[in-house]
Write an enzyme that holds these catalytic residues in place. Structure first.
Site, PDB file in Angstrom:
ATOM      1  N   CYS A  79       0.855  -1.177   0.000  1.00  0.00           N
ATOM      2  CA  CYS A  79       0.000   0.000   0.000  1.00  0.00           C
ATOM      3  C   CYS A  79       0.893   1.228   0.000  1.00  0.00           C
ATOM      4  O   CYS A  79       2.083   1.149   0.289  1.00  0.00           O
ATOM      5  CB  CYS A  79      -0.901   0.025   1.230  1.00  0.00           C
ATOM      6  SG  CYS A  79      -1.944  -1.437   1.415  1.00  0.00           S
ATOM      7  N   ARG A 136       1.547   1.147  -6.037  1.00  0.00           N
ATOM      8  CA  ARG A 136       1.685   0.270  -4.878  1.00  0.00           C
ATOM      9  C   ARG A 136       0.363  -0.386  -4.489  1.00  0.00           C
ATOM     10  O   ARG A 136       0.335  -1.278  -3.640  1.00  0.00           O
ATOM     11  CB  ARG A 136       2.231   1.054  -3.689  1.00  0.00           C
ATOM     12  CG  ARG A 136       3.594   1.668  -3.922  1.00  0.00           C
ATOM     13  CD  ARG A 136       4.018   2.505  -2.733  1.00  0.00           C
ATOM     14  NE  ARG A 136       4.339   1.670  -1.600  1.00  0.00           N
ATOM     15  CZ  ARG A 136       5.562   1.259  -1.275  1.00  0.00           C
ATOM     16  NH1 ARG A 136       6.587   1.618  -2.032  1.00  0.00           N
ATOM     17  NH2 ARG A 136       5.775   0.519  -0.227  1.00  0.00           N
ATOM     18  N   TRP A 145      -3.788  -1.792  -1.394  1.00  0.00           N
ATOM     19  CA  TRP A 145      -3.783  -3.123  -1.994  1.00  0.00           C
ATOM     20  C   TRP A 145      -4.250  -4.073  -0.897  1.00  0.00           C
ATOM     21  O   TRP A 145      -3.604  -4.208   0.136  1.00  0.00           O
ATOM     22  CB  TRP A 145      -2.393  -3.491  -2.481  1.00  0.00           C
ATOM     23  CG  TRP A 145      -2.322  -4.782  -3.246  1.00  0.00           C
ATOM     24  CD1 TRP A 145      -2.577  -4.983  -4.567  1.00  0.00           C
ATOM     25  CD2 TRP A 145      -1.943  -6.066  -2.723  1.00  0.00           C
ATOM     26  NE1 TRP A 145      -2.394  -6.296  -4.902  1.00  0.00           N
ATOM     27  CE2 TRP A 145      -1.995  -6.990  -3.794  1.00  0.00           C
ATOM     28  CE3 TRP A 145      -1.566  -6.527  -1.475  1.00  0.00           C
ATOM     29  CZ2 TRP A 145      -1.694  -8.329  -3.635  1.00  0.00           C
ATOM     30  CZ3 TRP A 145      -1.271  -7.874  -1.308  1.00  0.00           C
ATOM     31  CH2 TRP A 145      -1.333  -8.751  -2.392  1.00  0.00           C
ATOM     32  N   ASN A 202       0.602   0.561   5.998  1.00  0.00           N
ATOM     33  CA  ASN A 202       1.108  -0.330   4.962  1.00  0.00           C
ATOM     34  C   ASN A 202       1.723  -1.530   5.657  1.00  0.00           C
ATOM     35  O   ASN A 202       2.600  -1.370   6.511  1.00  0.00           O
ATOM     36  CB  ASN A 202       2.151   0.380   4.097  1.00  0.00           C
ATOM     37  CG  ASN A 202       2.842  -0.563   3.125  1.00  0.00           C
ATOM     38  OD1 ASN A 202       2.279  -1.565   2.721  1.00  0.00           O
ATOM     39  ND2 ASN A 202       4.071  -0.243   2.768  1.00  0.00           N
ATOM     40  N   GLY A 203       1.257  -2.743   5.327  1.00  0.00           N
ATOM     41  CA  GLY A 203       1.823  -3.934   5.945  1.00  0.00           C
ATOM     42  C   GLY A 203       0.743  -4.835   6.490  1.00  0.00           C
ATOM     43  O   GLY A 203      -0.437  -4.733   6.134  1.00  0.00           O
ATOM     44  N   GLU A 252       9.053 -16.371 -17.781  1.00  0.00           N
ATOM     45  CA  GLU A 252       8.736 -14.947 -17.687  1.00  0.00           C
ATOM     46  C   GLU A 252       7.643 -14.564 -18.676  1.00  0.00           C
ATOM     47  O   GLU A 252       6.747 -13.777 -18.360  1.00  0.00           O
ATOM     48  CB  GLU A 252       9.998 -14.119 -17.920  1.00  0.00           C
ATOM     49  CG  GLU A 252       9.786 -12.627 -18.119  1.00  0.00           C
ATOM     50  CD  GLU A 252       9.183 -11.916 -16.922  1.00  0.00           C
ATOM     51  OE1 GLU A 252       8.851 -10.720 -17.059  1.00  0.00           O
ATOM     52  OE2 GLU A 252       9.033 -12.541 -15.853  1.00  0.00           O
ATOM     53  N   LYS A 261       4.066 -12.894 -17.666  1.00  0.00           N
ATOM     54  CA  LYS A 261       3.602 -11.617 -18.214  1.00  0.00           C
ATOM     55  C   LYS A 261       2.190 -11.756 -18.791  1.00  0.00           C
ATOM     56  O   LYS A 261       1.338 -10.902 -18.578  1.00  0.00           O
ATOM     57  CB  LYS A 261       4.555 -11.127 -19.304  1.00  0.00           C
ATOM     58  CG  LYS A 261       5.807 -10.468 -18.807  1.00  0.00           C
ATOM     59  CD  LYS A 261       5.502  -9.118 -18.177  1.00  0.00           C
ATOM     60  CE  LYS A 261       6.637  -8.689 -17.279  1.00  0.00           C
ATOM     61  NZ  LYS A 261       6.710  -9.427 -16.016  1.00  0.00           N
ATOM     62  N   GLU A 298      -0.277 -12.053 -15.960  1.00  0.00           N
ATOM     63  CA  GLU A 298      -0.407 -10.840 -15.153  1.00  0.00           C
ATOM     64  C   GLU A 298      -1.355  -9.823 -15.767  1.00  0.00           C
ATOM     65  O   GLU A 298      -2.165  -9.216 -15.060  1.00  0.00           O
ATOM     66  CB  GLU A 298       0.960 -10.170 -14.980  1.00  0.00           C
ATOM     67  CG  GLU A 298       1.881 -10.824 -13.979  1.00  0.00           C
ATOM     68  CD  GLU A 298       3.187 -10.077 -13.861  1.00  0.00           C
ATOM     69  OE1 GLU A 298       3.584  -9.777 -12.717  1.00  0.00           O
ATOM     70  OE2 GLU A 298       3.814  -9.770 -14.898  1.00  0.00           O
ATOM     71  N   HIS A 308       6.915 -35.196 -20.840  1.00  0.00           N
ATOM     72  CA  HIS A 308       6.716 -35.762 -19.505  1.00  0.00           C
ATOM     73  C   HIS A 308       5.427 -35.260 -18.860  1.00  0.00           C
ATOM     74  O   HIS A 308       5.315 -35.252 -17.635  1.00  0.00           O
ATOM     75  CB  HIS A 308       7.914 -35.441 -18.614  1.00  0.00           C
ATOM     76  CG  HIS A 308       9.179 -36.080 -19.069  1.00  0.00           C
ATOM     77  ND1 HIS A 308       9.409 -37.437 -18.976  1.00  0.00           N
ATOM     78  CD2 HIS A 308      10.279 -35.550 -19.663  1.00  0.00           C
ATOM     79  CE1 HIS A 308      10.601 -37.717 -19.475  1.00  0.00           C
ATOM     80  NE2 HIS A 308      11.149 -36.590 -19.896  1.00  0.00           N
ATOM     81  N   LYS A 338       2.861  -3.195  -7.232  1.00  0.00           N
ATOM     82  CA  LYS A 338       4.225  -3.108  -7.735  1.00  0.00           C
ATOM     83  C   LYS A 338       5.247  -3.571  -6.710  1.00  0.00           C
ATOM     84  O   LYS A 338       6.153  -4.326  -7.012  1.00  0.00           O
ATOM     85  CB  LYS A 338       4.511  -1.660  -8.141  1.00  0.00           C
ATOM     86  CG  LYS A 338       5.873  -1.469  -8.807  1.00  0.00           C
ATOM     87  CD  LYS A 338       5.918  -2.178 -10.143  1.00  0.00           C
ATOM     88  CE  LYS A 338       7.232  -1.937 -10.860  1.00  0.00           C
ATOM     89  NZ  LYS A 338       7.315  -2.752 -12.071  1.00  0.00           N
TER      90      LYS A 338
END
Length: 606
Positions: free
Chosen positions: A2, A27, A74, A98-99, A479, A483, A486, A502, A601
């Protein structure tokens, strides 16, 4: 996770708070709110959703006062609704946080038994009620906050204002970052210096356990035991940063296109191009004496570490362990005293990575970090720091920061190879010259995005996508899948191409796109064999390669051409096509590219 801000100003602060929150919206953006003290009384405005909703509310219902705090959220506890939005208030105090407060359930039960009336599902509200309990028992705000902090368990950054106190704000930091800004008869607080850039460039960073009492004339900082301490005031570079999309539709597009420049800047910090030699600053260990190197990170930075493992082991003959930071310390990894640990983080505040760093510190490891924020917690707690020069990255899905992380890791791998006698002068020159060509190759990929735009409508219609790669292309496949997940919300998985038979091959049919990362290197022919297995089952192959698709013997649905590059730097160049695949697919689908749902972020909680 946050973003929090606070202002003790000379005039009305609501507009300043919102301006600062705009710089922190990366954030979190589930909800936002501000609170002020006006004529001794607390006032608050909160809105669900993005910050523009709060702006519209303040236009309809202004908030006055020269002292205030703000928050962009967030969600960690409770749904992203207005009732759970910050600031949280009682009649005596307003709090932004925040936390995560890990013992909030115990505290909430205790407070409820004492008659506290809770109106949200958040952990933060217990802080407001704890402080209120202390105040109603006769304590002043400073003592009330100090007693409350001693009862909190977890990671947090806090800012608090109080009824009846127009010239007082109290802030605290335990695990989550918090910066103080010094003005002329004003004081500011923010989750990072970017939030404070319009107001001041004089910044001090609180350390873990610090809490501070702010007035317009200055600040008194105390440690967790209540002892007075001082923290150095630095001149932040953040005030010079321009955070603007320019002519691009999204920050992500702008940041993708900035990669040739920022890779070049980062290379310039670690390469002497006049002599084609690597020039790494002094390290807290000697690569020649290492028996093993531990790498740890989260998310995209973890994939950068996976690429680096191939580099360190192939070009420096140095065994490497790579762990997701959230797993590293909990498996109680055995580490030899005097060993070395390397941590990678864009923000330098990633909670799991920071916790793992501290675990390694306790195991007598030398700590090296690669971060994009030099003033971050991870940087400050490391023995040495190798900064990336990506500049501020606002898009939640990392692009240019990932490329700069790879750039630094590539330079470091060459330095390790030199120190261990694996790379001689001729090979060093060859590898450095290959690195020097990367910005040009990336610019070439970015020159024509039409093939990606044409691919996007087809990908937008599917529910699942496979990415395949071998060697150092395998982490790029991982990656690429991340992406796509996301920002388009399409399920995607990355696999080592040799693992196809496999299990994953069972998923392939004529509706399954398979994106193959296949530079023409020493593993290319083996990758082609895996492509033929896909083609035999009707899979739709999207080939990302410098090779001639006709020579593969496979039906290629789409060829995304990439310049021929040295195999050492292929991951740097091939990272860009997988970014473009995700970006154009998400853009075609109309998703929020810069602020995808449920993500933030800087992840500053476990």
């Amino acid at each position: 996770m946050c973003g929090i801000v606070g202002v003790l100003g000379k005039g009305p602060v609501a507009e300043q708070l919102v301006d600062a929150l705009k710089r922190l919206e990366y954030r979190g953006y589930d909800s936002a709110g501000v609170a002020t003290v006006a004529n001794g009384e607390l006032g608050r405005r909160r809105a669900e959703g993005k910050l523009r909703n709060l702006e519209e509310l303040l236009t309809r219902s202004p908030l006055y006062g020269n002292s205030g705090i703000g928050h962009t959220r967030w969600a960690t506890h409770g749904k992203p609704i207005e009732a759970n939005a910050h600031p949280h208030m009682t009649e005596l105090v307003s709090v932004v946080h925040n936390g995560i407060i890990e013992n909030f359930r115990t505290l909430k039960d205790e407070l409820a038994a004492q008659g506290a009336n809770f109106t949200s599902d958040t952990d933060t509200e217990v802080i407001a009620h704890l402080i209120t309990h202390e105040l109603t028992a006769g304590g002043d705000p400073v003592r009330a906050v100090y007693n409350t902090l001693k009862r909190l368990e977890g990671a947090f950054a806090l800012a608090m204002i109080f009824r009846g106190y127009n010239d007082l704000m109290i802030v605290a930091r335990q695990g989550s970052p918090l910066a103080l800004g010094y003005g002329n008869g004003e004081m500011f607080v923010g989750s990072d210096a970017i939030a404070l850039a319009p107001f001041t460039d004089a910044i001090a960073y609180l350390e873990d356990g610090d809490w501070a009492v702010l007035t317009r004339q200055g600040v008194a900082i105390r440690d967790r035991d209540g002892r007075a301490v001082e923290r150095p005031i630095t001149r932040s570079l953040a005030s010079a940063l321009l955070i603007d999309k320019g002519n691009y539709r999204h920050f992500m597009a702008k940041e993708i296109h900035e990669q040739p420049e920022v890779i070049g800047h980062t290379l310039a910090a670690y390469v002497d191009f006049a002599t084609s030699r690597i020039d790494i600053p002094a390290l807290p260990f000697d690569f020649a004496n290492l028996s093993r190197l531990s790498l740890s990170a989260c998310g995209t930075a973890f994939y950068a570490c996976l690429v680096a493992r191939y580099w360190f082991e192939r070009w420096a003959r140095l065994p490497v362990d790579v762990d997701i930071a959230s797993e590293f310390r909990y498996r109680e990894t055995a580490l030899d005293p005097g060993g070395a640990a390397l941590f990678v983080s864009q923000s330098g505040e990633t909670a799991d990575t920071l916790a793992t760093l501290r675990y390694c510190r306790a195991q007598a490891q030398k700590i090296l970090s690669i971060v994009n924020v030099r003033e971050s917690s991870i940087a400050r707690e490391s023995d040495a720091v190798l900064p990336t020069l990506a500049g501020p990255e606002i898009g939640v899905a990392s692009t240019k920061a990932f490329s700069c992380q790879l750039t630094v890791l590539a330079c470091l791998a060459i330095a390790a190879g030199k120190a261990r006698g694996v790379i001689g002068p001729a090979l060093e020159m060859e590898l450095v010259q290959a690195l020097g060509e990367v910005p040009r190759h990336v610019a070439t990929v970015l020159r024509d995005e039409r093939p990606y735009e044409m691919l996007a409508p087809r990908l937008s219609k599917v529910h699942d996508v496979l990415y395949l790669g071998r060697g150092s292309s395998y982490p790029i496949a991982l990656e690429g899948a991340l992406k796509l997940k996301e920002i388009s919300y399409i399920h995607a998985e990355g696999y080592a191409a040799g693992e196809l038979k496999h299990g994953p091959i069972a998923l392939i049919d004529e509706n399954m796109p398979v994106i193959v990362i296949a530079p023409r290197d020493d593993l290319y022919e083996k990758t082609v064999s895996n492509m033929q297995e896909v083609a035999a089952r009707g899979g739709q192959i999207v080939l990302v390669s410098d090779a001639d698709p006709a020579a593969t013997g496979c039906a290629i649905a789409t060829h995304l051409a990439v310049p021929a590059v040295h195999r050492f730097v292929a991951p740097l160049v091939y990272a860009v096509p997988v970014q473009l695949i995700a970006y154009h697919t998400a853009t075609f689908m109309g998703t929020d590219v810069d602020q995808p749902r449920n993500l933030a972020k800087s992840v500053t909680v476990e």
